[in-house]
Each structure stands twice: as C-alpha cells, then as structure tokens.
Design an enzyme around this catalytic site. Structure first.
Site, PDB file in Angstrom:
ATOM      1  N   PRO A  35       0.841  -1.201   0.000  1.00  8.96           N
ATOM      2  CG  PRO A  35       0.073  -0.981   2.188  1.00  8.96           C
ATOM      3  CD  PRO A  35       0.800  -1.927   1.277  1.00  8.96           C
ATOM      4  CB  CYS A  53       1.623   4.847   8.325  1.00 10.21           C
ATOM      5  SG  CYS A  53       1.856   6.484   7.591  1.00 10.21           S
ATOM      6  CG  ASN A 109       7.164  -3.548   3.044  1.00  5.62           C
ATOM      7  OD1 ASN A 109       6.890  -2.574   3.737  1.00  5.62           O
ATOM      8  ND2 ASN A 109       7.378  -3.450   1.751  1.00  5.62           N
ATOM      9  N   GLY A 137      12.571  -4.253   1.285  1.00  5.29           N
ATOM     10  CA  GLY A 137      13.796  -4.679   0.608  1.00  5.29           C
ATOM     11  C   GLY A 137      14.123  -3.954  -0.669  1.00  5.29           C
TER      12      GLY A 137
END
Length: 550
Positions: free
Chosen positions: A58, A148, A276, A278
C-alpha cells in the site's frame, strides 16, 4: 497506507441502492518462492493463501487503480489499496471510493476483484469493525495499518458522515453508527505499536466480526525481543498473516532493512509473514524477491518503492523498458479516468533522475491528461479513448421518468451532459461563459430552476435563456453540478464555447489577457464575470427539497 476512515458500503446502480458484491477471493500463487504452500486459511468456504505471494505494498498516491492493474498484469498476486465510501459508476464499470465532497480517492474494477486487500487506518476496535462490515463484501481481505510513521496517520483525527444520497433505511443505520465516529486525535499507524492491548482489541474484533481474512502491517520495535512478543500477541488474535516492514518507525528508506528481525519473526510464529522493506538493499528485479524472501525466511514478499519505480518488477522474465511501462500505465489512467495530477505524480516517480531531461520537464509542466499523452506520443490513443467514453455517457440517461416530473416540458431542449471541473481552467465554468454571452447579446441573465428527485436525492436543473429552456437528461449529485450541466446543454445547443481546456482558444482567458479596457471600465459587468455569486441566484422549484442543495 490508509490514514483515515470515511466509508459507506452503499452503491448507486442506476436508481437502485444495493450492496454491490464485487470482490471474490481466489488469489493465485506464483513460483518464484521456495518451499511448498502449506497453511491455507479457509474463510466462509473461500480459500485465501498468503504464502508464496508477490504483493504490491500500500502506497499513498501511488497505489491507485492504474498502478494496481499494471502490477497485476506484470505478475503481482495481491495488491493493497485505500478505501473510502463506495458508489458505482456505470460509464467506467467501476466501484468508486470518494470523500464526502465527491472527490474520487479510490477506484476499483472487475479485473482486480480477486486480488484487492483493503487497508484501514484506525485506533478503535468498534470503528474498525463497523467499517469492515460495510466493505467486506467488496474486498478480498482486510488489513490494519500499524506501520505508517507519518504524523497524518499517528496524530490526525477523522470523522465519518452519513452518505449524502443514502436511502432512509441505510441512513438510519448510519445514524446509529455516528457515536462511534466522532473525531479523535491520533493513535493510528505506527502509534499503535506502543499499545499492544489496543492492537489485540482491534484485530480480535475484526477476526470475530467479519468473514474475510484479516491481516496487519507493522514495523519492528526497538528490540528484537519486544517485536517477537508483539507478533505472538498478534498471532493469537487469529489473523491470517502479518506483514513486517523491517525498519523501526524512526528509520527511513536509506537505513538498512533488518532481515534478521523479520527472520526471527518468521521462526516465532506459524502464520504467514510477508516481508517488506527490501527495495533499497535487495530488490532490483523479479528474482531478487526470492533472495529477499530467503534472507528473511518469510512466506511472501511485499514490494513498495521498487514497484513504484517500475511496476514490471513483478515480471518473471525481467523488467520492461521504462517507456513501454509508462505508456501502459497511461493507458489505464486514461481508460479509468484517473486524475491527471495523480497520473503525473506516479509517472514522475518512474522517471526519477530523468525528470531533468526535456521529457521530464514537459511532464512536470503538464496540466491535463491530454498534455501527458502528447508528451508520451499517445495523442491518438487519448482521442480514441475519450471518444469511447463520450459514447458511453448517454447510456446513463434515466429512461423511466415520473409523470409528475415538472421538468418534462415539451419545449425543453435536452442533452445528455455532465460537468467535470477537471476539464476547465480555474475560475472558469460553463455558467460563467453563458452569462457573458447573454450580456453580450443583451439577453436577460440566465435563470436556473432546480428540482430534487426524492427517491435518491439527485438534482436536475433547467436554464432559461432568451425564453428557451435547456437541461441535461442526467441527474447530478448536487444542485451546483446540475446547474453547470444545464449551462453546458444550452451552450452546446447554441454552438457556443463553454470554456473547456481542450478548446483551442478560450474566450474568457483571451479576454482577460487582453485586459479589455471596456470591461475594466465597467465595474458592474466585470464583477458579474468574475464571480457567479454576484449575479441572480438560481432557485429551487417549490415543493422540491433543498436540504442538500449545496
């Protein structure tokens, strides 16, 4: 990353409001990962696996429909998106998610129905469950953003309002939810990481309350031990998978991704872990996803920036030339009416260091989708796609009009048109053009009469010019839009310019640039041209509700 909630699982399909069951779950795996696909979660007899998947992460402003469709074309298995309130637009065959002011912030279609995961930003279990129940029939899975670090996620407050065109039964339901949706400050995104109990509450409520699989996306905590403790607590809630961005909340892309922590998480839990983070250190092409997956021991890999730079990163055969990828992206953007500002933003992310060359500078200066297509040698495609869209628009005309409809006068000139402010320069509208023409021709100023249809609370206007009536055959979501559509119908019937960007010479722009002395000396005339608000106000026909005339 979704940072707010303003959703309504209500769909306008013609004149009937229904729950539109668009999404079905059937996500197919790929073969770049090692190891068998073991654990498959069954939810309501629908199988959904989060193992051995290539996932588009996202991304704010990037994960719009054109990017998601392009990623799926190139081999992505799952794509994450942002969600707001829903309406169905028959012209494009899409389900649109819009803000209360009708701005489309998310659009989806049949092609991605098996792959879309809805990510929400929330800090309250009741709020999360209420929204999830509204959207679960339209998505393949529900995800909670817990990673986030931006202030608009961790500190911003949000409200939820009843959809403007909601029928009585649903508006009553929404009213019952309002106590849950008072604005509250912060606590979303990475702020949740410091409140494990709240995480547990939100995820447990979602898992028990909906039939679709629930996942969450986190960042790692200051220590490996704290992170392991948190993910074990998350696992106990019954989530189907957990995505882990291998950086702490204060770290940024230039910091190395902590593969060792992701690997420790993968070994500590039995549910699928999606790695996530990379793009900077590992992922330059498709085969690198496997390298990152093995380095982290994860079940799947989620790609953000590498996919933003070139969505063909998901191609097993290797990435395609950037020019070809950008042209394919533009095709989707045009076909699905993606706003030119968002299209330009995503293309700029792809160009990166090439933004300073001639093409990049032209792109940066582009002010419309037409200009973007010209820059990428796609003018013919734009004309053909626009022509097809124009052909579809009249199909929206409502055929079964009420016999009591006061607008059905025999002497009314009708045309199937809508007003789209994106097609006009700032401060210029069809109503303004029509007003100027009437003054030039010494006609009385236009008079607008508007009615509201009780069934769905849509609006339609008639404009009277030189004793002739004009209107659009289409109903609009606000009185202002209906009046602009009526003005368009009049201008086109008379063969007059309406002020669109696409017109070769905009009459009003040229007039202002010339600084016409006569106009400048006529204060009253100039004021009427400068703003419609100073001229005679339109009115609503007595008996028609004006509660939402705005």
């Amino acid at each position: 990353m979704q940072t707010g909630l303003s959703c309504a699982c209500v769909v306008e399909l013609g004149r009937v409001w229904i729950s539109y069951k668009l999404m079905h779950v059937n996500i197919f795996g790929s073969d770049f990962f090692s190891g068998p696909c073991k654990d498959t979660m069954t939810v309501s007899n629908i199988s959904l696996s989060f193992r051995n998947k290539a996932v588009l992460a996202p991304m704010v402003r990037v994960g719009t429909l054109p990017m998601r469709l392009l990623a799926l074309d190139y081999g992505a298995d799952i794509v994450y998106c942002e969600v707001w309130r829903i309406s169905y637009w028959e012209v494009l065959g899409t389900v649109d998610f819009v803000t209360p002011n009708e701005r489309v912030v998310f659009r989806t279609c049949e092609k991605e129905k098996d792959s879309v995961v809805f990510q929400m930003g929330t800090a309250d279990a009741e709020r999360a469950l209420a929204v999830a129940k509204l959207v679960e029939n339209d998505v393949a899975g529900i995800d909670v953003n817990m990673g986030c670090p931006k202030e608009y996620s961790t500190k911003a407050g949000y409200t939820l309002s009843i959809p403007k065109y909601c029928p009585f039964e649903l508006s009553t339901f929404w009213a019952s939810l309002l106590p849950l949706y008072h604005a509250q400050g912060g606590g979303m995104g990475a702020a949740l990481l410091s409140d494990p109990d709240k995480i547990e509450s939100i995820l447990t409520a979602l898992v028990k309350g909906i039939c679709k699989p629930v996942t969450c996306k986190i960042r790692i905590l200051p220590s490996k031990e704290e992170t392991i403790h948190l993910v074990k607590k998350i696992e106990k809630t019954g989530v189907a998978a957990i995505a882990v961005h291998g950086r702490k909340k204060e770290e940024r892309p230039q910091h190395p991704v902590h593969c060792d922590v992701i690997k420790a998480i993968s070994e500590a839990v039995s549910i699928p872990v999606i790695a996530n983070g990379g793009s900077h250190d590992f992922i330059k092409e498709y085969s690198d996803m496997g390298v990152f997956q093995r380095a982290t021991g994860a079940s799947s890999v989620m790609v953000a920036r590498a996919a933003m730079w070139n969505p063909s990163i998901f191609r097993k055969e290797g990435p395609l030339p950037l020019k070809e990828v950008m042209q394919e992206y533009i095709k989707y953007a045009v076909r699905y009416d993606n706003h030119y500002t968002n299209t330009k933003y995503c293309l700029c992310q792809m160009l990166r260091e090439q933004l300073e060359n001639a093409q990049g500078k032209k792109l940066h200066a582009a002010q419309s989708m037409r200009e973007i297509c010209d820059i990428f040698e796609m003018s013919s495609f734009y004309k053909e796609a626009s022509a097809l869209l124009e052909v579809k628009i009249p199909s929206l005309e409502v055929k079964d009009q009420s016999e009591e409809d006061p607008m059905e006068d025999a002497d009314v000139i009708k045309m199937a048109v809508r007003f789209d402010k994106r097609e006009y320069p700032p401060q210029i509208t069809p109503k303004m053009c029509l007003l100027e023409w009437c003054r030039k021709e010494k006609h009385p100023q236009p008079v607008y009469k508007t009615v509201e249809r009780p069934l769905d609370r849509l609006f339609r206007s008639v404009v009277i010019v030189a004793e002739q009536k004009y209107r659009s055959t289409l109903w609009d979501k606000s009185k202002k839009l209906a009046e602009q559509a009526a003005a368009i119908a009049c201008l086109r019937s008379l063969g007059l310019p309406e002020g669109k960007r696409s017109e070769q010479a905009n009459h009003l722009d040229n007039k202002r640039k010339r600084q016409d002395p006569e106009l400048l000396n006529n204060g009253e005339h100039g004021n009427c041209l400068a703003t419609e608000g100073t001229c005679k106000k339109p009115h609503v026909i007595p008996g028609a509700s004006a509660a939402n005339a705005s």
